[in-house]
Design a protein around this motif. Sequence first.
Motif, mmCIF file in Angstrom:
data_model
loop_
_atom_site.group_PDB
_atom_site.id
_atom_site.type_symbol
_atom_site.label_atom_id
_atom_site.label_comp_id
_atom_site.label_asym_id
_atom_site.label_seq_id
_atom_site.Cartn_x
_atom_site.Cartn_y
_atom_site.Cartn_z
ATOM 1 N N GLY A 5 -51.935 -25.418 101.760
ATOM 2 C CA GLY A 5 -52.734 -26.234 100.849
ATOM 3 C C GLY A 5 -54.199 -25.872 100.896
ATOM 4 O O GLY A 5 -54.869 -25.765 99.851
ATOM 5 N N LEU A 6 -54.709 -25.651 102.090
ATOM 6 C CA LEU A 6 -56.114 -25.301 102.245
ATOM 7 C C LEU A 6 -56.392 -23.907 101.694
ATOM 8 O O LEU A 6 -57.448 -23.673 101.087
ATOM 9 C CB LEU A 6 -56.509 -25.378 103.721
ATOM 10 N N LEU A 7 -55.456 -22.987 101.875
ATOM 11 C CA LEU A 7 -55.634 -21.645 101.318
ATOM 12 C C LEU A 7 -55.750 -21.705 99.802
ATOM 13 O O LEU A 7 -56.574 -21.006 99.205
ATOM 14 C CB LEU A 7 -54.467 -20.743 101.716
ATOM 15 N N THR A 49 -59.086 -20.287 97.860
ATOM 16 C CA THR A 49 -58.959 -19.074 97.049
ATOM 17 C C THR A 49 -58.819 -19.363 95.559
ATOM 18 O O THR A 49 -58.648 -18.436 94.768
ATOM 19 C CB THR A 49 -57.753 -18.240 97.513
ATOM 20 N N GLY A 50 -58.892 -20.635 95.180
ATOM 21 C CA GLY A 50 -58.755 -20.968 93.770
ATOM 22 C C GLY A 50 -57.364 -20.700 93.235
ATOM 23 O O GLY A 50 -57.207 -20.300 92.072
ATOM 24 N N ARG A 51 -56.341 -20.945 94.054
ATOM 25 C CA ARG A 51 -54.952 -20.737 93.629
ATOM 26 C C ARG A 51 -54.232 -22.081 93.718
ATOM 27 O O ARG A 51 -53.588 -22.395 94.719
ATOM 28 C CB ARG A 51 -54.294 -19.675 94.498
ATOM 29 N N PRO A 52 -54.351 -22.884 92.712
ATOM 30 C CA PRO A 52 -53.810 -24.247 92.764
ATOM 31 C C PRO A 52 -52.301 -24.305 92.971
ATOM 32 O O PRO A 52 -51.787 -25.336 93.414
ATOM 33 C CB PRO A 52 -54.221 -24.843 91.413
ATOM 34 N N ALA A 53 -51.590 -23.233 92.640
ATOM 35 C CA ALA A 53 -50.143 -23.246 92.845
ATOM 36 C C ALA A 53 -49.798 -23.426 94.316
ATOM 37 O O ALA A 53 -48.822 -24.101 94.663
ATOM 38 C CB ALA A 53 -49.521 -21.952 92.322
ATOM 39 N N PHE A 54 -50.579 -22.811 95.208
ATOM 40 C CA PHE A 54 -50.336 -22.963 96.638
ATOM 41 C C PHE A 54 -50.544 -24.409 97.078
ATOM 42 O O PHE A 54 -49.753 -24.972 97.824
ATOM 43 C CB PHE A 54 -51.265 -22.053 97.441
ATOM 44 N N THR A 55 -51.644 -25.000 96.584
ATOM 45 C CA THR A 55 -51.933 -26.381 96.952
ATOM 46 C C THR A 55 -50.861 -27.313 96.401
ATOM 47 O O THR A 55 -50.448 -28.265 97.067
ATOM 48 C CB THR A 55 -53.317 -26.791 96.425
#
Length: 200
Positions: free
Chosen positions: A156-158, A162-168
Amino acid sequence: MTSLAAALAALHRVPVEEAVDAGVPPREPVLAREDLARTLTEARTAVPLPERWYAHWRSWLDDDRHWAHQARLTHGDMHPGHTLVGPGSNAVTGVLDWTNAAFDDPAADFVDPYLAGGRPLLDRLLSAYRRGGGTVQPGLRERVLLRASFRWAHVGLLGVRTGRPAFTAVARERLAVPPPESGTPPDPAIHPAPDTPALP
Protein backbone atom coordinates in the motif's frame (compact mmCIF):
# COMPACT_ATOMS: atom_id res chain seq x y z
CA MET A 1 11.27 -28.21 -1.74
CA THR A 2 14.17 -30.14 -0.23
CA SER A 3 16.79 -28.23 -2.18
CA LEU A 4 15.25 -24.83 -1.37
CA ALA A 5 15.09 -25.74 2.32
CA ALA A 6 18.71 -26.90 2.25
CA ALA A 7 19.78 -23.68 0.54
CA LEU A 8 18.01 -21.58 3.19
CA ALA A 9 19.49 -23.64 6.00
CA ALA A 10 22.99 -23.16 4.56
CA LEU A 11 22.41 -19.42 4.08
CA HIS A 12 21.26 -18.97 7.65
CA ARG A 13 24.38 -20.77 8.92
CA VAL A 14 26.81 -18.40 7.19
CA PRO A 15 29.09 -16.92 9.87
CA VAL A 16 28.60 -13.23 10.53
CA GLU A 17 32.25 -12.50 9.77
CA GLU A 18 32.03 -14.07 6.30
CA ALA A 19 28.88 -12.14 5.43
CA VAL A 20 30.39 -8.87 6.61
CA ASP A 21 33.53 -9.55 4.57
CA ALA A 22 31.28 -10.08 1.54
CA GLY A 23 29.78 -6.61 2.01
CA VAL A 24 26.66 -7.20 4.09
CA PRO A 25 26.61 -4.64 6.94
CA PRO A 26 25.93 -6.14 10.38
CA ARG A 27 22.55 -5.38 11.87
CA GLU A 28 20.84 -6.38 15.10
CA PRO A 29 17.13 -7.37 15.21
CA VAL A 30 16.30 -4.10 16.97
CA LEU A 31 17.20 -2.18 13.81
CA ALA A 32 14.90 -4.29 11.63
CA ARG A 33 12.20 -3.70 14.22
CA GLU A 34 12.74 0.05 14.01
CA ASP A 35 12.57 -0.02 10.19
CA LEU A 36 9.26 -1.87 10.29
CA ALA A 37 7.91 0.55 12.90
CA ARG A 38 8.72 3.52 10.66
CA THR A 39 6.97 1.83 7.74
CA LEU A 40 3.92 1.18 9.91
CA THR A 41 3.76 4.78 11.10
CA GLU A 42 3.99 6.18 7.58
CA ALA A 43 1.55 3.67 6.09
CA ARG A 44 -1.01 4.33 8.83
CA THR A 45 -1.86 7.74 7.41
CA ALA A 46 -0.54 7.53 3.85
CA VAL A 47 -2.44 4.40 2.72
CA PRO A 48 -4.34 4.71 5.15
CA LEU A 49 -4.36 1.49 7.17
CA PRO A 50 -7.44 0.19 8.95
CA GLU A 51 -7.00 0.92 12.64
CA ARG A 52 -7.57 -2.73 13.57
CA TRP A 53 -4.62 -3.80 11.41
CA TYR A 54 -2.50 -0.95 12.69
CA ALA A 55 -3.18 -2.05 16.28
CA HIS A 56 -2.46 -5.69 15.36
CA TRP A 57 0.93 -4.86 13.86
CA ARG A 58 1.75 -2.38 16.59
CA SER A 59 1.18 -5.16 19.12
CA TRP A 60 3.57 -7.41 17.15
CA LEU A 61 6.26 -4.75 17.07
CA ASP A 62 5.87 -3.99 20.78
CA ASP A 63 6.07 -7.64 21.87
CA ASP A 64 9.69 -8.42 22.79
CA ARG A 65 9.09 -12.15 22.32
CA HIS A 66 9.01 -11.63 18.56
CA TRP A 67 12.41 -9.92 18.61
CA ALA A 68 14.47 -12.25 20.79
CA HIS A 69 15.82 -14.24 17.82
CA GLN A 70 19.40 -14.05 16.64
CA ALA A 71 19.86 -12.22 13.36
CA ARG A 72 21.11 -14.37 10.48
CA LEU A 73 22.18 -13.66 6.94
CA THR A 74 18.99 -13.57 4.86
CA HIS A 75 18.24 -13.12 1.19
CA GLY A 76 15.17 -11.04 1.99
CA ASP A 77 13.29 -11.51 -1.31
CA MET A 78 12.97 -15.26 -1.81
CA HIS A 79 10.07 -15.35 -4.22
CA PRO A 80 9.95 -17.99 -7.01
CA GLY A 81 11.19 -15.57 -9.65
CA HIS A 82 14.54 -15.34 -7.89
CA THR A 83 15.23 -19.07 -7.79
CA LEU A 84 16.95 -21.04 -10.54
CA VAL A 85 15.88 -24.64 -11.09
CA GLY A 86 18.08 -27.16 -12.86
CA PRO A 87 16.87 -28.58 -16.20
CA GLY A 88 15.01 -31.85 -15.87
CA SER A 89 14.66 -31.58 -12.11
CA ASN A 90 12.92 -29.63 -9.36
CA ALA A 91 16.19 -28.86 -7.59
CA VAL A 92 17.09 -25.25 -6.83
CA THR A 93 20.53 -24.58 -8.30
CA GLY A 94 20.89 -20.87 -7.64
CA VAL A 95 19.30 -17.74 -6.25
CA LEU A 96 19.20 -14.35 -7.99
CA ASP A 97 18.98 -10.72 -6.85
CA TRP A 98 20.70 -10.23 -3.52
CA THR A 99 19.75 -6.55 -3.28
CA ASN A 100 17.87 -7.11 -0.03
CA ALA A 101 20.47 -9.34 1.62
CA ALA A 102 20.77 -8.38 5.27
CA PHE A 103 21.10 -9.64 8.80
CA ASP A 104 17.52 -10.24 9.80
CA ASP A 105 15.08 -12.72 11.24
CA PRO A 106 15.31 -15.99 9.25
CA ALA A 107 11.51 -15.75 9.02
CA ALA A 108 12.02 -13.13 6.29
CA ASP A 109 13.10 -15.84 3.84
CA PHE A 110 9.92 -17.87 4.30
CA VAL A 111 7.44 -15.08 3.60
CA ASP A 112 7.41 -15.30 -0.20
CA PRO A 113 7.15 -19.12 -0.29
CA TYR A 114 4.26 -18.86 2.16
CA LEU A 115 2.46 -16.23 0.07
CA ALA A 116 2.97 -18.41 -3.01
CA GLY A 117 1.75 -21.66 -1.49
CA GLY A 118 -0.04 -21.02 1.80
CA ARG A 119 0.27 -22.82 5.10
CA PRO A 120 0.65 -26.36 3.70
CA LEU A 121 3.71 -25.31 1.69
CA LEU A 122 5.15 -23.39 4.64
CA ASP A 123 4.79 -26.39 6.93
CA ARG A 124 6.50 -28.69 4.43
CA LEU A 125 9.26 -26.17 3.85
CA LEU A 126 9.91 -25.72 7.58
CA SER A 127 10.06 -29.50 8.05
CA ALA A 128 12.53 -29.84 5.19
CA TYR A 129 14.48 -26.87 6.56
CA ARG A 130 14.87 -28.63 9.91
CA ARG A 131 15.97 -31.85 8.19
CA GLY A 132 18.45 -29.83 6.14
CA GLY A 133 20.17 -28.46 9.23
CA GLY A 134 18.14 -25.29 9.76
CA THR A 135 17.05 -24.23 13.24
CA VAL A 136 13.30 -23.82 13.61
CA GLN A 137 13.28 -21.50 16.60
CA PRO A 138 10.21 -21.12 18.84
CA GLY A 139 7.82 -18.69 17.22
CA LEU A 140 9.43 -18.86 13.76
CA ARG A 141 6.25 -19.96 12.01
CA GLU A 142 4.20 -17.24 13.71
CA ARG A 143 6.76 -14.60 12.74
CA VAL A 144 6.53 -15.73 9.11
CA LEU A 145 2.76 -15.25 9.18
CA LEU A 146 3.05 -11.85 10.83
CA ARG A 147 5.58 -10.65 8.28
CA ALA A 148 3.44 -12.02 5.47
CA SER A 149 0.43 -10.03 6.62
CA PHE A 150 2.61 -6.92 6.92
CA ARG A 151 3.44 -7.25 3.22
CA TRP A 152 0.24 -5.36 2.47
CA ALA A 153 1.36 -2.34 4.47
CA HIS A 154 4.49 -2.31 2.30
CA VAL A 155 2.49 -2.70 -0.93
CA GLY A 156 0.00 0.00 0.00
CA LEU A 157 2.77 2.41 0.87
CA LEU A 158 4.66 1.60 -2.33
CA GLY A 159 1.58 2.52 -4.32
CA VAL A 160 1.42 5.90 -2.58
CA ARG A 161 5.12 6.60 -2.99
CA THR A 162 5.26 5.67 -6.68
CA GLY A 163 1.90 7.02 -7.82
CA ARG A 164 0.54 3.55 -8.62
CA PRO A 165 -2.91 3.49 -7.06
CA ALA A 166 -3.54 -0.09 -8.20
CA PHE A 167 -1.04 -1.32 -5.60
CA THR A 168 -2.69 0.69 -2.85
CA ALA A 169 -6.11 -0.58 -3.94
CA VAL A 170 -4.93 -4.19 -3.75
CA ALA A 171 -3.53 -3.61 -0.28
CA ARG A 172 -6.76 -2.04 0.94
CA GLU A 173 -8.74 -4.95 -0.49
CA ARG A 174 -6.56 -7.49 1.28
CA LEU A 175 -6.79 -5.59 4.56
CA ALA A 176 -10.59 -5.39 4.44
CA VAL A 177 -10.59 -8.73 6.27
CA PRO A 178 -10.11 -8.21 10.01
CA PRO A 179 -6.87 -9.37 11.63
CA PRO A 180 -6.88 -12.50 13.79
CA GLU A 181 -7.80 -12.21 17.42
CA SER A 182 -5.00 -11.89 19.97
CA GLY A 183 -3.10 -15.12 20.42
CA THR A 184 -4.20 -16.55 17.06
CA PRO A 185 -1.54 -16.78 14.33
CA PRO A 186 -2.56 -14.58 11.40
CA ASP A 187 -3.29 -16.11 8.04
CA PRO A 188 -3.49 -13.53 5.28
CA ALA A 189 -4.63 -16.35 2.97
CA ILE A 190 -3.99 -13.89 0.22
CA HIS A 191 -1.58 -14.40 -2.61
CA PRO A 192 -0.03 -11.38 -4.32
CA ALA A 193 -1.82 -10.15 -7.39
CA PRO A 194 0.18 -10.86 -10.58
CA ASP A 195 1.47 -7.28 -10.81
CA THR A 196 2.10 -6.85 -7.08
CA PRO A 197 5.81 -6.49 -6.31
CA ALA A 198 7.54 -8.77 -3.86
CA LEU A 199 8.82 -6.89 -0.84
CA PRO A 200 10.76 -7.85 2.26
